[in-house]
Scaffold this motif. Sequence first.
Motif, PDB file in Angstrom:
ATOM      1  N   UNK A 274      -1.162  -0.058  -2.397  1.00 45.78           N
ATOM      2  CA  UNK A 274      -0.864   0.560  -1.106  1.00 45.78           C
ATOM      3  C   UNK A 274       0.537   1.170  -0.996  1.00 45.78           C
ATOM      4  N   UNK A 275       1.625   0.478  -1.372  1.00 51.13           N
ATOM      5  CA  UNK A 275       2.932   1.140  -1.235  1.00 51.13           C
ATOM      6  C   UNK A 275       3.072   2.314  -2.186  1.00 51.13           C
ATOM      7  N   UNK A 276       2.454   2.200  -3.369  1.00 48.85           N
ATOM      8  CA  UNK A 276       2.510   3.307  -4.327  1.00 48.85           C
ATOM      9  C   UNK A 276       1.679   4.496  -3.849  1.00 48.85           C
ATOM     10  N   UNK A 277       0.577   4.212  -3.144  1.00 51.39           N
ATOM     11  CA  UNK A 277      -0.249   5.282  -2.573  1.00 51.39           C
ATOM     12  C   UNK A 277       0.546   6.044  -1.512  1.00 51.39           C
ATOM     13  N   UNK A 278       1.246   5.316  -0.663  1.00 54.19           N
ATOM     14  CA  UNK A 278       2.046   5.969   0.379  1.00 54.19           C
ATOM     15  C   UNK A 278       3.227   6.720  -0.234  1.00 54.19           C
ATOM     16  N   UNK A 279       3.821   6.168  -1.301  1.00 56.62           N
ATOM     17  CA  UNK A 279       4.868   6.902  -2.017  1.00 56.62           C
ATOM     18  C   UNK A 279       4.321   8.196  -2.624  1.00 56.62           C
ATOM     19  N   UNK A 280       3.078   8.142  -3.082  1.00 56.69           N
ATOM     20  CA  UNK A 280       2.428   9.339  -3.630  1.00 56.69           C
ATOM     21  C   UNK A 280       2.239  10.387  -2.539  1.00 56.69           C
TER      22      UNK A 280
END
Length: 490
Positions: A157-163
């Motif tokens: 989830x945090x990596x998805x939002x960073x993406x």
Amino acid sequence: MATEKYVLSFDLGASGGRAVLGAYDGSRIRMEELHRFTNDPVHLGRTMYWDVLRLFHEMKQGLLKARGHNIASIGTDTWGVDFGLLDADGCLLETPVHYRDRRTVGMSGAAFQKISREELYRITGNQIMEINTVFQLLALRQQRPELLARAKTLLLMPDLLNYFLSGEKQTEYSIASTTQMLDAQRRTWSREVLTALDLPAHILTDIVPTATPIGRMTEELSAELGMGRPDIIAVAGHDTQSAMAGVPTGEEDFIFLSCGTWSLLGTELREPIINETSAACNITNEGGYGARISFLKNLIGLWLIQESRRQWMREGHEYSYGELEQMAAAAPTQRSFIRPDDPAFLPSGDMPLRIRAACERTGQPVPETVGEVVRCIDESLALSYRAALTEIETCTGKHYDKIYLIGGGVQSRLLAQLTADACGRTVLAGPIEATVLGNIALQLIAADEVRDLAEARALIRASSDITAYEPKDTDQWDAHFEKWKGLTPC
């Protein structure tokens, strides 16, 4: 006063999120909440989803409110284990599924037919919980193989939002360590686990260390919002590890209790502890900044009160958390206890009804009033913290005099005092915003504004109010702890 450096922290939890501006003048961190929003899961058919597109919309509202400041960087932390799948074009295949969805029921048993429980723990050092990413992927492999076949990339989830912010696809170390697919010793994806469970390794991205700059805001998003292109920092993506960075301690050996929807109690180590004792205690080894290990126990936390409050709201009673605490403080003490780890308390629904049923089943007085229910929850949580503390001390061979209580639970003076009483230790409560402060501090470390974690924690101590709670009536709590240990979950 020195010129302030501005960074933006996005902190998303299971019930809500915030955009918080951090201003650093060289000696203290000043925070300003710019935007707050709820995080409401969506039930569609038989599936429970996260509304990730609305969450990103709310993040953009926070960015719009930050435009008046020269934002140098952005960091995002969230809950653990959940993820989104992207196709070959980088498009989201479907809305991420909530860890409380029932698709993982029975998946641990299915996994243990292919790799033993002992071997899975030996490799990953993770507490065995059916919400973990590895069991979610196994559920997809069995129930929706066509979706998994279409996936090109998995982003937590945090990596998805960073993406969404940067267009960069990378996995940050702390959030990777929540998946039960990371080799705890090597700090890399475990080919052994992935092969045993026939899970696709190619959808996993490279793992980057905590506090790594991964790119800048995309030109498209910058143009849409009418702002510059700040750096996107992979802070400790798992909110627990951002909170760990925010523990205001100067000690090498300490106990922390991060208290929110989930409670996480543990200590910080240089290397994981993975042995028969830690496996029997089901203690997890989670990665954090500087490749440190958080040796901790995941416990049901304020979810019990949050879900009870939602039930009372459905019944037409909109109590504030302050009102609930006042009623609990006035309720009779030490009458009934529950085991918060009872699987009956994990799903959403009528929590007060389940608590009453558990007390009745175990032959205890049934809490009838709102105050009695909340008192039962608070005292039971305090006893669960004592049990976890005992296990941590057994595994490390160390005694800890103090518990650093951080997060939303700091606001409950009753719970803080009960924790001191039940555990027989001084509780140092604060800061409430440890996760946000840790997020901000890690951005400052990434920018070379702060030298290291020790300096960051000293900075947070100087920027926070800490309240001490001393233990009382410990002999009574010893007896209650023995009673609590005898309770059996459903």
